[in-house]
Design a protein around this motif. Structure first.
Motif, PDB file in Angstrom:
ATOM      1  N   ALA A  63       0.185  -1.443  -0.037  1.00  0.00           N
ATOM      2  CA  ALA A  63      -0.386  -0.003   0.147  1.00  0.00           C
ATOM      3  C   ALA A  63       0.642   1.347  -0.122  1.00  0.00           C
ATOM      4  N   ILE A  64       2.187   1.343   0.591  1.00  0.00           N
ATOM      5  CA  ILE A  64       2.790   2.345   1.117  1.00  0.00           C
ATOM      6  C   ILE A  64       3.673   2.562  -0.580  1.00  0.00           C
ATOM      7  N   ILE A  65       4.145   1.562  -0.629  1.00  0.00           N
ATOM      8  CA  ILE A  65       4.343   1.318  -2.432  1.00  0.00           C
ATOM      9  C   ILE A  65       3.912   1.974  -4.071  1.00  0.00           C
ATOM     10  N   ARG A 159      -1.770   8.749   6.670  1.00  0.00           N
ATOM     11  CA  ARG A 159      -0.607   9.927   6.612  1.00  0.00           C
ATOM     12  C   ARG A 159       0.126   9.023   5.633  1.00  0.00           C
ATOM     13  N   LEU A 160       0.719   7.704   5.263  1.00  0.00           N
ATOM     14  CA  LEU A 160       1.915   7.818   4.558  1.00  0.00           C
ATOM     15  C   LEU A 160       1.390   7.558   3.591  1.00  0.00           C
ATOM     16  N   VAL A 161      -0.455   7.337   2.887  1.00  0.00           N
ATOM     17  CA  VAL A 161      -0.747   6.251   1.826  1.00  0.00           C
ATOM     18  C   VAL A 161      -2.071   7.276   1.028  1.00  0.00           C
ATOM     19  N   ASP A 162      -1.556   7.720   0.323  1.00  0.00           N
ATOM     20  CA  ASP A 162      -2.356   8.340  -0.839  1.00  0.00           C
ATOM     21  C   ASP A 162      -3.114   6.984  -1.324  1.00  0.00           C
ATOM     22  N   HIS A 193     -12.264  -2.940  -6.629  1.00  0.00           N
ATOM     23  CA  HIS A 193     -12.880  -2.070  -5.560  1.00  0.00           C
ATOM     24  C   HIS A 193     -11.942  -0.769  -4.982  1.00  0.00           C
ATOM     25  N   THR A 194     -12.875  -0.353  -4.072  1.00  0.00           N
ATOM     26  CA  THR A 194     -11.928   1.070  -3.653  1.00  0.00           C
ATOM     27  C   THR A 194     -11.360   0.533  -1.739  1.00  0.00           C
ATOM     28  N   ILE A 195      -9.816   0.779  -2.463  1.00  0.00           N
ATOM     29  CA  ILE A 195      -8.925   0.499  -1.639  1.00  0.00           C
ATOM     30  C   ILE A 195      -9.974   1.405   0.115  1.00  0.00           C
ATOM     31  N   ARG A 196      -8.932   0.941   1.081  1.00  0.00           N
ATOM     32  CA  ARG A 196      -8.771   2.125   2.009  1.00  0.00           C
ATOM     33  C   ARG A 196      -8.808   1.845   2.762  1.00  0.00           C
ATOM     34  N   PRO A 197      -7.910   2.161   3.870  1.00  0.00           N
ATOM     35  CA  PRO A 197      -7.040   1.218   5.478  1.00  0.00           C
ATOM     36  C   PRO A 197      -7.335  -0.051   5.227  1.00  0.00           C
TER      37      PRO A 197
END
Length: 390
Positions: A63-65, A159-162, A193-197
């Motif tokens: 997810a961060i990538i 905070r770290l993932v858009d 899917h719409t990816i969320r945290p």
């Protein structure tokens, strides 16, 4: 939600002869810094995946990538791993040389202390010990089902993932989880899917440590309960493409016979969570060879036979696509024990990151690692420890 994708032009920057460049990230807790080191080396080599798939800690790294530009992604990975391994007491001990970490025995003691601290206090920005304890909550409450709570992880991811970038990006993201009620494995994929945290957290919610995550009325646990590696998802789902997959494993299927109970626990984890890629690749080779032979046979049929229902069905599984799998496996140090996946010290994190970076750099020195397969099956595998002879 269906999202329209275009080919990611960055995949061609290195002029690699593949349509898809995939990064496949296994689960393994604190060992996941190894994956971050691999990604840093790939980025430096101008190799940019257009599909990232992960399970558990691999899902968080994925997810961060996917949620950042490549250069920024390395920095955000560094921020994440430095934050979750922040421990003022142990960091001070290392910096001040209060603990003289010379030799495997001293390092083993340090790692054990670090793991105990994680058990008692959790990891900063990741998870904390549940207070009050789960058995003090009424049966049926989510709080009664785990030893730790992961609210901090959600804010860290936000905070770290858009996530808007993930859901609009050309880069494909897939994270694996298990439906607690049905026991079925599911991939949350930004193509469907719409990816969320919550989707990322679900992939890493290993019971009974972490609580299940609710998504649209269903509860999900860590995908590693069923399959700790998403390689099969990458090579078998979606439109078939010439694929170069970097599979980054945190557990080695091969190991020595254990000599004591601690080593038994460690070996049990390695066997349970390793991907056993080589045996699965051999099976995939057989299927792929059959697909290629079927495609060759269909090309010899008359137009009338090709128009038949049977031929159309067979044509849907026949192709001439090729798959190259580059395997990078973290090799544990002698002083690392069965707690290595929950030993969140800054010292070990830096070791794991450095190991991933150098393993990837050494792998990329071999041109054959990035070449198209030339065998009948159209499937090849490169393992530095085997083919690189290092």
């Amino acid at each position: 939600m269906n999202v329209q994708f275009q080919a990611d032009s960055r995949a061609g920057e290195r002029h690699l002869p593949f349509e898809c460049i995939a990064l496949v990230l296994q689960g393994g807790g604190a060992l996941g810094a190894y994956q971050a080191g691999v990604y840093e080396a790939l980025t430096e080599a101008n190799i940019h995946p257009n599909w990232v798939a992960g399970v558990s800690i691999g899902a968080i790294n994925s997810a961060i990538i996917a949620g950042n530009e490549p250069a920024e992604g390395v920095a955000k990975l560094r921020t994440f791993w430095r934050e979750i391994t922040a421990n003022p007491l142990l960091d001070w001990a290392v910096a001040s040389d209060a603990l003289t970490l010379k030799g495997d025995l001293a390092r083993e003691l340090f790692n054990q202390l670090s793991a105990i601290y994680t058990v008692m206090a959790g990891a900063s920005g990741f998870f904390t010990l549940r207070q009050p304890a789960p058995w003090l909550h009424p049966s049926g409450a989510l709080e009664a089902t785990s030893f730790y709570e992961t609210k901090l992880l959600k804010s860290t991811l936000e905070r770290l993932v858009d996530f808007d970038r993930i859901n609009a990006s050309e880069m494909r993201l897939s994270v694996g989880a298990v439906n607690v009620r049905t026991g079925n494995f599911v991939y949350f994929d930004n193509r469907t899917h719409t990816i969320r945290p919550e989707h990322v957290m679900a992939s890493g919610s290993l019971p009974p440590g972490f609580p299940a995550v609710e998504i649209e009325g269903e509860f999900y646990w860590d995908g590693g309960l069923i399959s700790n590696t998403p390689l099969q998802w990458v090579v078998e789902q979606g439109p078939r493409q010439d694929t170069l997959a970097f599979q980054v494993d945190l557990w080695s299927a091969r190991g020595e016979f254990p000599g004591n109970l601690s080593e038994v626990v460690m070996r049990q984890k390695e066997i349970q969570y390793s991907s056993r890629t080589r045996s699965k690749t051999d099976e995939f080779k057989r299927y792929q060879r059959a697909r290629k032979m079927l495609a060759s046979l269909l090309s010899k049929l008359s137009p009338e036979l090709l128009a038949s229902e049977e031929a159309r069905m067979l044509n849907s599984i026949a192709d001439h696509k090729v798959y190259s799998i580059v395997e990078l496996i973290y090799r544990s140090k002698h002083y690392e024990g069965h707690s290595k996946d929950y030993e969140f010290s800054r010292l070990s994190m830096e070791d794991h990151w450095r190991a991933g970076y150098h393993d990837a750099v050494r792998t990329l020195r071999y041109p054959e690692a990035l070449q198209r397969p030339r065998n009948q099956e159209g499937v090849s595998m490169f393992d530095l420890a085997v083919h690189g002879r290092e």
